[in-house]
Design a protein around this motif. Structure first.
Motif, PDB file in Angstrom:
ATOM      1  N   ARG A 153       1.374   7.054  -2.438  1.00 17.93           N
ATOM      2  CA  ARG A 153       0.907   7.103  -3.823  1.00 17.93           C
ATOM      3  C   ARG A 153      -0.497   6.541  -3.976  1.00 17.93           C
ATOM      4  NH1 ARG A 153       6.108   4.930  -7.101  1.00 17.93           N
ATOM      5  NH2 ARG A 153       4.641   5.060  -8.856  1.00 17.93           N
ATOM      6  N   LEU A 154      -0.803   5.479  -3.234  1.00 19.46           N
ATOM      7  CA  LEU A 154      -2.157   4.945  -3.279  1.00 19.46           C
ATOM      8  C   LEU A 154      -3.153   5.928  -2.656  1.00 19.46           C
ATOM      9  CD1 LEU A 154      -1.607   1.180  -2.376  1.00 19.46           C
ATOM     10  CD2 LEU A 154      -2.175   2.136  -4.619  1.00 19.46           C
ATOM     11  N   SER A 155      -2.713   6.672  -1.649  1.00 20.12           N
ATOM     12  CA  SER A 155      -3.578   7.674  -1.014  1.00 20.12           C
ATOM     13  C   SER A 155      -4.130   8.649  -2.043  1.00 20.12           C
ATOM     14  CB  SER A 155      -2.807   8.453   0.052  1.00 20.12           C
ATOM     15  OG  SER A 155      -2.472   7.644   1.147  1.00 20.12           O
ATOM     16  N   LYS A 156      -3.269   9.076  -2.951  1.00 18.44           N
ATOM     17  CA  LYS A 156      -3.671  10.070  -3.943  1.00 18.44           C
ATOM     18  C   LYS A 156      -4.708   9.498  -4.907  1.00 18.44           C
ATOM     19  CE  LYS A 156       0.651  12.706  -3.866  1.00 18.44           C
ATOM     20  NZ  LYS A 156       1.805  13.190  -4.669  1.00 18.44           N
ATOM     21  N   VAL A 157      -4.491   8.266  -5.356  1.00 18.59           N
ATOM     22  CA  VAL A 157      -5.401   7.678  -6.343  1.00 18.59           C
ATOM     23  C   VAL A 157      -6.718   7.287  -5.701  1.00 18.59           C
ATOM     24  CG1 VAL A 157      -5.691   5.862  -8.066  1.00 18.59           C
ATOM     25  CG2 VAL A 157      -3.417   6.828  -7.657  1.00 18.59           C
ATOM     26  N   TRP A 158      -6.655   6.701  -4.508  1.00 16.36           N
ATOM     27  CA  TRP A 158      -7.866   6.210  -3.842  1.00 16.36           C
ATOM     28  C   TRP A 158      -8.525   7.264  -2.958  1.00 16.36           C
ATOM     29  CZ3 TRP A 158      -5.602   0.805  -2.134  1.00 16.36           C
ATOM     30  CH2 TRP A 158      -5.553  -0.031  -3.246  1.00 16.36           C
ATOM     31  N   ASP A 159      -7.916   8.425  -2.872  1.00 14.52           N
ATOM     32  CA  ASP A 159      -8.475   9.528  -2.102  1.00 14.52           C
ATOM     33  C   ASP A 159      -8.778   9.112  -0.660  1.00 14.52           C
ATOM     34  OD1 ASP A 159      -9.335  12.114  -1.644  1.00 14.52           O
ATOM     35  OD2 ASP A 159     -11.397  11.711  -2.265  1.00 14.52           O
ATOM     36  N   MET A 160      -7.781   8.527  -0.036  1.00 14.21           N
ATOM     37  CA  MET A 160      -7.883   8.179   1.386  1.00 14.21           C
ATOM     38  C   MET A 160      -6.520   8.384   2.028  1.00 14.21           C
ATOM     39  SD  MET A 160      -8.035   3.965   1.390  1.00 14.21           S
ATOM     40  CE  MET A 160      -9.614   3.846   0.570  1.00 14.21           C
ATOM     41  N   PRO A 161      -6.459   8.855   3.251  1.00 14.02           N
ATOM     42  CA  PRO A 161      -5.179   9.199   3.879  1.00 14.02           C
ATOM     43  C   PRO A 161      -4.441   7.972   4.412  1.00 14.02           C
ATOM     44  CG  PRO A 161      -6.960   9.655   5.407  1.00 14.02           C
ATOM     45  CD  PRO A 161      -7.610   9.196   4.123  1.00 14.02           C
ATOM     46  N   LEU A 162      -3.887   7.189   3.517  1.00 14.07           N
ATOM     47  CA  LEU A 162      -3.218   5.953   3.920  1.00 14.07           C
ATOM     48  C   LEU A 162      -1.869   6.219   4.575  1.00 14.07           C
ATOM     49  CD1 LEU A 162      -3.788   3.509   0.912  1.00 14.07           C
ATOM     50  CD2 LEU A 162      -4.714   3.306   3.222  1.00 14.07           C
ATOM     51  N   ARG A 163      -1.538   5.382   5.533  1.00 13.81           N
ATOM     52  CA  ARG A 163      -0.194   5.366   6.110  1.00 13.81           C
ATOM     53  C   ARG A 163       0.276   3.915   6.136  1.00 13.81           C
ATOM     54  NH1 ARG A 163      -0.667   3.878  11.623  1.00 13.81           N
ATOM     55  NH2 ARG A 163      -2.851   3.758  12.291  1.00 13.81           N
ATOM     56  N   PHE A 164       1.588   3.737   6.181  1.00 14.10           N
ATOM     57  CA  PHE A 164       2.167   2.394   6.167  1.00 14.10           C
ATOM     58  C   PHE A 164       2.706   2.036   7.545  1.00 14.10           C
ATOM     59  CE2 PHE A 164       5.860  -0.416   5.883  1.00 14.10           C
ATOM     60  CZ  PHE A 164       5.310  -1.492   5.209  1.00 14.10           C
ATOM     61  N   GLU A 165       2.488   0.794   7.931  1.00 14.18           N
ATOM     62  CA  GLU A 165       3.096   0.268   9.154  1.00 14.18           C
ATOM     63  C   GLU A 165       3.568  -1.146   8.878  1.00 14.18           C
ATOM     64  OE1 GLU A 165       1.760  -0.947  13.678  1.00 14.18           O
ATOM     65  OE2 GLU A 165       0.821   0.813  12.752  1.00 14.18           O
ATOM     66  N   SER A 166       4.779  -1.444   9.297  1.00 19.80           N
ATOM     67  CA  SER A 166       5.348  -2.773   9.089  1.00 19.80           C
ATOM     68  C   SER A 166       4.738  -3.767  10.074  1.00 19.80           C
ATOM     69  CB  SER A 166       6.870  -2.734   9.264  1.00 19.80           C
ATOM     70  OG  SER A 166       7.440  -3.998   9.014  1.00 19.80           O
ATOM     71  N   MET A 167       4.114  -4.800   9.552  1.00 25.56           N
ATOM     72  CA  MET A 167       3.478  -5.819  10.376  1.00 25.56           C
ATOM     73  C   MET A 167       4.536  -6.793  10.912  1.00 25.56           C
ATOM     74  SD  MET A 167       0.745  -8.751   9.154  1.00 25.56           S
ATOM     75  CE  MET A 167      -0.515  -7.589   8.627  1.00 25.56           C
ATOM     76  N   PRO A 168       4.524  -7.141  12.186  1.00 29.37           N
ATOM     77  CA  PRO A 168       5.437  -8.176  12.690  1.00 29.37           C
ATOM     78  C   PRO A 168       5.228  -9.481  11.939  1.00 29.37           C
ATOM     79  CG  PRO A 168       4.407  -6.993  14.506  1.00 29.37           C
ATOM     80  CD  PRO A 168       3.698  -6.551  13.265  1.00 29.37           C
ATOM     81  N   LEU A 169       6.305 -10.189  11.684  1.00 29.17           N
ATOM     82  CA  LEU A 169       6.214 -11.408  10.882  1.00 29.17           C
ATOM     83  C   LEU A 169       5.304 -12.446  11.531  1.00 29.17           C
ATOM     84  CD1 LEU A 169       9.898 -11.829   9.665  1.00 29.17           C
ATOM     85  CD2 LEU A 169       8.048 -10.447   8.716  1.00 29.17           C
ATOM     86  N   GLU A 170       5.381 -12.574  12.856  1.00 29.39           N
ATOM     87  CA  GLU A 170       4.537 -13.557  13.543  1.00 29.39           C
ATOM     88  C   GLU A 170       3.058 -13.193  13.403  1.00 29.39           C
ATOM     89  OE1 GLU A 170       7.073 -11.996  14.820  1.00 29.39           O
ATOM     90  OE2 GLU A 170       8.579 -13.566  15.133  1.00 29.39           O
ATOM     91  N   THR A 171       2.754 -11.906  13.412  1.00 25.31           N
ATOM     92  CA  THR A 171       1.375 -11.464  13.229  1.00 25.31           C
ATOM     93  C   THR A 171       0.876 -11.833  11.844  1.00 25.31           C
ATOM     94  OG1 THR A 171       1.722  -9.612  14.748  1.00 25.31           O
ATOM     95  CG2 THR A 171      -0.164  -9.465  13.267  1.00 25.31           C
ATOM     96  N   CYS A 172       1.730 -11.683  10.846  1.00 21.97           N
ATOM     97  CA  CYS A 172       1.365 -12.068   9.481  1.00 21.97           C
ATOM     98  C   CYS A 172       0.969 -13.538   9.428  1.00 21.97           C
ATOM     99  CB  CYS A 172       2.529 -11.801   8.533  1.00 21.97           C
ATOM    100  SG  CYS A 172       2.293 -12.460   6.872  1.00 21.97           S
ATOM    101  N   GLY A 173       1.775 -14.398  10.045  1.00 21.61           N
ATOM    102  CA  GLY A 173       1.468 -15.821  10.056  1.00 21.61           C
ATOM    103  C   GLY A 173       0.139 -16.114  10.709  1.00 21.61           C
ATOM    104  N   GLU A 174      -0.135 -15.449  11.808  1.00 17.04           N
ATOM    105  CA  GLU A 174      -1.395 -15.659  12.526  1.00 17.04           C
ATOM    106  C   GLU A 174      -2.591 -15.194  11.693  1.00 17.04           C
ATOM    107  OE1 GLU A 174      -0.727 -13.464  16.064  1.00 17.04           O
ATOM    108  OE2 GLU A 174       0.752 -14.888  16.881  1.00 17.04           O
ATOM    109  N   ILE A 175      -2.449 -14.048  11.038  1.00 14.17           N
ATOM    110  CA  ILE A 175      -3.542 -13.525  10.212  1.00 14.17           C
ATOM    111  C   ILE A 175      -3.817 -14.451   9.037  1.00 14.17           C
ATOM    112  CG2 ILE A 175      -4.168 -11.674   8.610  1.00 14.17           C
ATOM    113  CD1 ILE A 175      -2.819  -9.714  10.521  1.00 14.17           C
ATOM    114  N   MET A 176      -2.766 -14.912   8.383  1.00 14.68           N
ATOM    115  CA  MET A 176      -2.945 -15.817   7.240  1.00 14.68           C
ATOM    116  C   MET A 176      -3.617 -17.112   7.670  1.00 14.68           C
ATOM    117  SD  MET A 176      -1.958 -14.534   4.377  1.00 14.68           S
ATOM    118  CE  MET A 176      -0.759 -13.592   3.450  1.00 14.68           C
TER     119      MET A 176
END
Length: 304
Positions: A215-238
């Motif tokens: 749905r965001l792809s349509k509004v922002w006119d970009m070919p977005l795809r979703f990927e689930s981030m590993p929880l440990e990766t989220c912690g490291e990024i934050m």
């Protein structure tokens, strides 16, 4: 109504300042440096610091409603903030003018402690406020759609057309905007008869990651795809994003973020899902659709 907004220059607070001012209330914007934000015309800036308890008491003087936002306990040490909440609770309970204090937990909060530091601290804050004798309404937003434009989410969208977030693909998420929370906070401030209530609040619908990207792809006119981030990766990024800003040790921050998102993804508790129907009967505001929110954004890659 005289409304005092704490943390008024943060993303959540400034949305509440703007909403209250737009409705014609007399608004005081409370922050360590309130002049750093683009405040609406007529809003009074007032400097206060959570470490200066006398300044907190002065900031509340004469207010009929307080909208209380606090720095994140995901990145900051909780005890100084807990001490500030005790002072605010005492001042609210003793006030002759205050009709209601609306507390924004800024995140889902469980009914009991779970050993997740950020949530446990928010739960203790809620208890302090609601047991003080002050007229308190608690608002517990699930997760902000505005987070997608922040440093832990936007780079992958801009660089790779990838919505990379630590949500399972089947997770139902009722994303809420800062602006819609602002509407709900101000609506609660006008209903002091709801004191003692706790409202879990989210967006108008539950959206799963792949559908959000589509749905965001349509509004922002970009070919977005979703990927689930590993929880440990989220912690490291934050931990990396908030390095130099957070008062928590990076390893502690990463570990706690991992624990928190493990709960957020719990298929039984479903802390990111809320039925807004009953809430909107008591706090009647018009919620923003995902598409309308997306269309209003100035995307970081296009800014300037």
């Amino acid at each position: 109504m005289k409304i005092a907004v704490f943390s008024a220059t943060g993303d959540q607070g400034i949305a509440q300042v703007r909403e209250a001012a737009a409705q014609g209330h007399e608004v005081t914007a409370i922050s360590r440096n309130p002049t750093r934000a683009d405040l609406p015309e007529g809003v009074a800036p007032l400097a206060a610091d959570y470490g200066d308890h006398d300044s907190l008491r002065r900031a509340m003087a004469g207010a009929e409603a307080v909208l209380l936002n606090l720095p994140s306990t995901s990145f900051q040490a909780a005890e100084p903030l807990l001490a500030a909440v005790r002072v605010i609770a005492e001042a609210a309970a003793a006030s002759d003018s205050l009709k209601v204090l609306v507390f924004n937990t800024s995140m889902p909060v469980p009914a009991e402690r779970m050993g997740i530091a950020a949530q446990d601290a928010r739960l203790e804050m809620r208890e302090i406020l609601m047991e003080s004798g002050a007229p308190v309404i608690t608002m517990q937003p699930v997760v902000y759609i505005d987070n997608l434009l922040q440093g832990w989410a936007w780079p992958s969208i801009e660089r790779d057309n990838l919505l990379y977030y630590p949500h399972a693909e089947t997770l139902d998420v009722c994303w809420i905007s800062h602006a819609d929370l602002g509407k709900l906070m101000v609506a609660a401030a006008k209903r002091p008869e709801l004191a003692g209530r706790i409202f879990d609040v989210g967006g108008a619908e539950a959206i799963r990651g792949p559908d959000l990207a589509r749905r965001l792809s349509k509004v922002w006119d970009m070919p977005l795809r979703f990927e689930s981030m590993p929880l440990e990766t989220c912690g490291e990024i934050m931990a990396e994003v908030f390095r130099g800003v957070a008062t928590l040790d990076a390893d502690v921050l990463a570990r706690e973020m991992t624990k928190k998102y493990a709960w957020y993804n719990d298929p039984d508790d479903r802390p990111f899902f809320v039925d807004m129907g009953p809430v909107l009967k008591e706090l009647p505001v018009e919620m923003t659709s995902l598409e309308d929110w997306a269309a209003r954004q100035v995307l970081p890659a296009r800014a300037g």
